[in-house]
Design a protein around this motif. Structure first.
Motif, short mmCIF file in Angstrom:
data_model
loop_
_atom_site.label_atom_id
_atom_site.label_comp_id
_atom_site.label_asym_id
_atom_site.label_seq_id
_atom_site.Cartn_x
_atom_site.Cartn_y
_atom_site.Cartn_z
N SER A 100 17.50 4.55 1.03
CA SER A 100 18.58 4.75 0.07
C SER A 100 19.31 3.42 -0.10
CB SER A 100 19.55 5.83 0.54
OG SER A 100 20.13 5.48 1.77
N GLY A 101 20.08 3.33 -1.19
CA GLY A 101 20.93 2.16 -1.39
C GLY A 101 20.50 1.20 -2.47
N GLY A 102 19.35 1.43 -3.09
CA GLY A 102 18.93 0.53 -4.15
C GLY A 102 19.78 0.72 -5.40
N GLY A 103 19.56 -0.16 -6.37
CA GLY A 103 20.31 -0.04 -7.62
C GLY A 103 20.24 -1.30 -8.44
N LEU A 104 21.09 -1.34 -9.46
CA LEU A 104 21.17 -2.48 -10.38
C LEU A 104 22.45 -3.27 -10.09
CD1 LEU A 104 20.42 -4.09 -12.95
CD2 LEU A 104 21.63 -2.33 -14.27
N VAL A 105 22.31 -4.55 -9.82
CA VAL A 105 23.46 -5.41 -9.56
C VAL A 105 23.30 -6.71 -10.33
CG1 VAL A 105 23.94 -4.46 -7.28
CG2 VAL A 105 22.42 -6.44 -7.51
N GLN A 106 24.39 -7.44 -10.45
CA GLN A 106 24.36 -8.74 -11.09
C GLN A 106 24.06 -9.84 -10.07
OE1 GLN A 106 28.01 -9.30 -13.26
NE2 GLN A 106 27.35 -7.94 -14.92
N ARG A 129 23.34 -2.86 0.10
CA ARG A 129 22.94 -2.50 1.46
C ARG A 129 21.95 -1.35 1.39
NH1 ARG A 129 25.99 0.55 6.37
NH2 ARG A 129 25.20 -0.68 8.12
N LEU A 130 20.76 -1.60 1.92
CA LEU A 130 19.73 -0.57 1.98
C LEU A 130 19.75 0.10 3.34
CD1 LEU A 130 16.70 -2.44 0.33
CD2 LEU A 130 18.54 -1.16 -0.78
N SER A 131 19.44 1.39 3.34
CA SER A 131 19.33 2.14 4.58
C SER A 131 17.99 2.87 4.61
CB SER A 131 20.45 3.18 4.68
OG SER A 131 21.71 2.58 4.66
N CYS A 132 17.48 3.07 5.81
CA CYS A 132 16.23 3.81 5.97
C CYS A 132 16.34 4.62 7.26
CB CYS A 132 15.04 2.88 6.03
SG CYS A 132 13.49 3.68 6.49
N ALA A 133 16.23 5.93 7.12
CA ALA A 133 16.31 6.82 8.28
C ALA A 133 14.94 7.43 8.55
CB ALA A 133 17.33 7.91 8.01
N ALA A 134 14.52 7.32 9.80
CA ALA A 134 13.27 7.94 10.24
C ALA A 134 13.59 9.30 10.85
CB ALA A 134 12.57 7.06 11.25
N SER A 135 12.79 10.29 10.48
CA SER A 135 13.02 11.64 11.00
C SER A 135 11.67 12.28 11.33
CB SER A 135 13.77 12.48 9.99
OG SER A 135 13.01 12.65 8.80
N GLY A 136 11.77 13.39 12.08
CA GLY A 136 10.55 14.09 12.48
C GLY A 136 10.28 13.89 13.95
#
Length: 121
Positions: A7-13, A19-26
């Protein structure tokens, strides 16, 4: 079954931050290395940054000094703070984890689905 969710992607100038985040689950026994890769249109996927379980970090030359990778072992999460973004940072960013899903399971590589980062004025 292991899942990585970014999560955390997007459009910026240009010059802005994300800031990107990545959660591992399972089913997770141990995560050895977590990392971020990116793939721009027409180019191969490349390593951006990685961090081992002892917090040793590794960065691609073109992001050193601008990006910072960190991880929260208690929550199986890795972050990528991206500052002073440039148009050439535009790509789909993928989370990667080198982990064991059980004590006697082999180390395997897992990928997230990717999150788009676009840097444009």
């Amino acid at each position: 079954q292991v899942q990585l969710v970014e999560s955390g992607g997007g459009l910026v100038q240009p010059g802005e931050s994300l800031r990107l985040s990545c959660a591992a689950s399972g089913s997770i026994f141990n995560i050895y290395i977590m990392g971020w890769y990116r793939q721009a249109p027409g180019k191969q996927r490349e390593l951006v940054a990685s961090i081992s379980s002892d917090t040793t970090t590794n960065y691609a030359d073109h992001v050193k000094g601008r990006f910072t990778i960190s991880r929260d072992n208690a929550n199986n999460t890795v972050y990528l703070q991206m500052n002073t973004l440039k148009p050439e940072d535009t790509a789909v960013y993928y989370c990667n984890a080198d982990l064991q899903s059980g004590r006697y399971r082999p180390r395997l590589n897992y990928w997230g689905q990717g999150t788009q980062v676009t840097v444009s004025s």
